[in-house]
Write a protein that holds these residues in place. Structure first.
Motif, PDB file in Angstrom:
ATOM      1  N   SER A  27      -4.976   1.251  -3.127  1.00 52.29           N
ATOM      2  CA  SER A  27      -4.403   2.548  -2.775  1.00 52.29           C
ATOM      3  C   SER A  27      -4.990   3.633  -3.671  1.00 52.29           C
ATOM      4  N   PHE A  71       0.838  -1.188   0.000  1.00 56.69           N
ATOM      5  CA  PHE A  71       0.000   0.000   0.000  1.00 56.69           C
ATOM      6  C   PHE A  71       0.883   1.252   0.000  1.00 56.69           C
ATOM      7  N   PHE A  72       0.574   2.183  -0.914  1.00 61.33           N
ATOM      8  CA  PHE A  72       1.266   3.462  -1.008  1.00 61.33           C
ATOM      9  C   PHE A  72       2.790   3.276  -1.016  1.00 61.33           C
TER      10      PHE A  72
END
Length: 639
Positions: free
Chosen positions: A129, A86-87
């Motif tokens: 995301s 994520f990210f």
């Protein structure tokens, strides 16, 4: 080892024909084209798998692949290393969220759809995301109505994991706590992305090398994916990505990818964060997917059309083109000869021709290619062309897109793979015969070794038998003494058991007399809520005998008491040894009279203080006024 090697002029890497044969085998049998991947990393990963299976060289490993169909999955998992999160690279995502997304939304109307493509999405963290970023920028309701996120990868196992949309503690640890609370829910120790937002994320398989791109994309993420391909393949993929984007669409790449050699396709918005904007093509001289366009040259266009028609007709592979109205627009000479088509069949609807259902139900594949706007392969189609003549065909069904990105037709190419199919079949049979012969030889060798060992052991056994017989007499003598001793011990144990049985009978009689003496109904259930004790008071109250109630689930008893309402008080007693509660219920006794019953429920504890079941004591409250709630008692109306 008999391998032919040459050095690639482009990369300077030594070319190994044995390794190239493996790549070609993967392409032909499984549809995975790794020929565009960088040879250094590919060879390193394939060698790692070869070491795991004990293959001495590329030819040996190719034999192993052909003989073991399960090996394909293990090899693909080794090659397609899925690294995501994520990210990932937070600074780049902050720039995307703060600058790029607001700019894209400002350039579009309030009702315009926002189309996003995450290419190489792996297990889905990047796609979700994106969903969080867009939902934060637009609001949840507007996000659901306007946003479509297309997430693609070649790894089916990773796509299956992405579709589940569930992640563990370690995978979400990089997410802010606010995002976790807002966009995830806790399920069975894992975190699941909210279903209502999950519907806006569409997962599917797409090979950037072979498959057509998704079109009309506003924001395209292809991060740390191109670095696995050769420079030539990267250029081809970038042309596809350029075609996929809307005018002024944005391309977001990984920090390991520079894109400097393709500046004519994209302008940098922020080079440090690898964010680029599409450069619009001018029609003259532009090249997309290998097709060139020219303007203001009518004579050249006519000559080019004639050349294309001649080349199409002379193609050694049978090909039929169906237009948007399901009419056969083109059929080359090979197709006419193979399927008995004539010039009169050109311009006829496809459903009117035998070709539409023979050698395969073609209309469904044509409709699917037109609908899904993607190419597909139909493998191993067997066709009885004539007496004793069976052909094996492989169909390539591809949508044909205009410059305005409209599907104007579908091309169907029929590859005759009869010879290769027969050779593969013969090779497989030969491999099976070789394996069977090897197994038989190995089995015979093992049998001979076993026979030799058995003969040796027989001699040793005969030598030891005499000693064993001598010792047997001594053992028998000692056994007699042991039996005398054992008889005495058993007599002692029998007396102790008799005394213990007498004590247990007394205890049982004592417990039975207690339950019988109680006027109130007493029911004891185990951890599965099955009745283990049902006293005479319960029989008198509900008219159900002990032998009828014993072993039955408490909530399945057909008595005048609403047993379903006992669940909230019985369940806690099974879990908490200190639990005790009363409940007052309306019921009908065995005589059919309406009565008010107070039920006291407590945990049944063993010597260690653990709950092993529950005890329920039931007594009627006839003749009393509406009972007041006392202690923790409650009525069914209260609940």
């Amino acid at each position: 080892m008999g391998r032919v090697r040459e050095v690639s002029e482009q990369t300077g890497i030594e070319r190994d024909e044995g390794f190239e044969a493996i790549l070609e085998h993967l392409k032909e049998t499984r549809g995975f084209d790794f020929t565009g991947y960088k040879r250094s990393s590919l060879m390193r990963r394939v060698s790692r798998r070869m070491a795991q299976v004990g293959a001495d060289g590329y030819p040996d490993y190719l034999d192993h692949l052909q003989a073991n169909s399960d090996e394909f999955a293990a090899l693909f998992n080794t090659i397609l290393i899925n690294v995501t999160g994520f990210f990932r690279d937070p600074d780049a995502w902050d720039y995307l969220q703060a600058e790029v997304v607001p700019m894209l939304l400002a350039e579009r109307g309030p009702d315009d759809q926002v189309r996003i493509w995450s290419a190489g999405c792996s297990s889905g963290e990047e796609a979700y995301s994106l969903a969080i970023v867009l939902a934060e920028a637009m609001g949840l309701e507007e996000f659901r109505q306007r946003v479509k996120i297309y997430a693609t990868d070649v790894d089916e196992e990773a796509l299956a994991q992405a579709r589940q949309a569930t992640y563990g503690e370690k995978e979400i640890e990089s997410l802010p706590e606010e995002y976790v609370r807002k966009y995830f829910e806790r399920l069975a120790g894992r975190y699941a992305f909210h279903k209502d937002l999950r519907r806006s994320v569409i997962f599917g398989r797409n090979d950037l090398v072979q498959d057509a791109p998704i079109s009309r994309i506003d924001l395209l993420l292809c991060r740390n994916t191109l670095m696995y391909f050769t420079a030539e393949t990267q250029a081809n993929i970038l042309r596809k990505l350029h075609f996929a984007l809307q005018p002024r669409g944005v391309l977001f790449m990984g920090k390991a990818e520079m894109l400097l050699s393709h500046s004519r396709l994209f302008d940098p918005l922020d080079l440090r964060h690898r964010v680029f904007r599409k450069v619009a093509f001018t029609p003259a001289g532009a090249s997309v997917f290998g097709m060139s366009f020219a303007q203001d040259q009518p004579t050249a266009v006519t000559e080019a059309d004639e050349l294309r028609a001649l080349a199409f007709s002379a193609s050694p592979v049978a090909q039929v083109v169906v237009n948007s109205e399901d009419v056969v627009a083109l059929a080359n000479s090979q197709a006419q000869q193979l399927f008995g088509l004539s010039e009169r069949d050109i311009g006829r609807p496809l459903p009117d021709l035998e070709l539409s259902y023979r050698p395969v139900e073609l209309r469904g594949y044509v409709a699917q290619a037109r609908e899904e706007r993607r190419a597909m392969r139909v493998k191993d189609v067997e066709w009885q062309r004539g007496p004793g003549e069976v052909l094996v065909l492989e169909l390539h069904v591809s949508p044909l897109l205009s410059l305005s990105d409209e599907v104007i037709g579908v091309s169907v190419v029929f590859h005759d793979v009869t010879t290769s199919h027969r050779l593969l079949s013969e090779l497989a049979n030969a491999n099976r015969a070789r394996e069977n012969a090897y197994e038989e030889l190995q089995s015979t060798t093992e049998e001979l070794e076993t026979t030799n060992e058995e003969l040796q052991s027989t001699v040793e056994e005969l030598e030891t038998t005499n000693e064993e017989l001598q010792s047997t007499n001594e053992e028998l003598e000692t056994t007699n003494e042991e039996l005398h001793s054992t008889n005495d011990e058993l007599q002692t144990i029998n007396n102790a058991l008799r005394d213990r049985t007498s004590e247990l009978d007394d205890v049982n009689e004592f417990l039975e007399s207690i339950l019988t003496s109680l006027r109130a109904g007493v029911v004891v259930v185990d951890h599965q809520m099955r009745v283990v004790a049902w006293n005479s008071g319960a029989e008198e109250l509900w008219g159900l005998r002990n032998d009828e109630a014993a072993g039955e689930h408490l909530l399945n008893l057909d008595i005048g008491l609403p047993v379903a309402e006992l669940r909230p008080v019985v369940r806690p007693a099974l879990a908490d040894p200190a639990y005790s509660e009363e409940i007052v219920l309306k019921a009908v006794n065995r005589r059919g009279r309406a009565v008010t019953v107070r039920v006291a429920c407590g945990a049944l504890r063993n010597r260690r203080g653990e709950s092993t079941g529950a005890i329920l004591v039931m007594e009627t409250m006839d003749g009393l006024a509406e009972p007041a709630t006392r202690g923790t008692s409650r009525t069914s109306e209260d609940r």
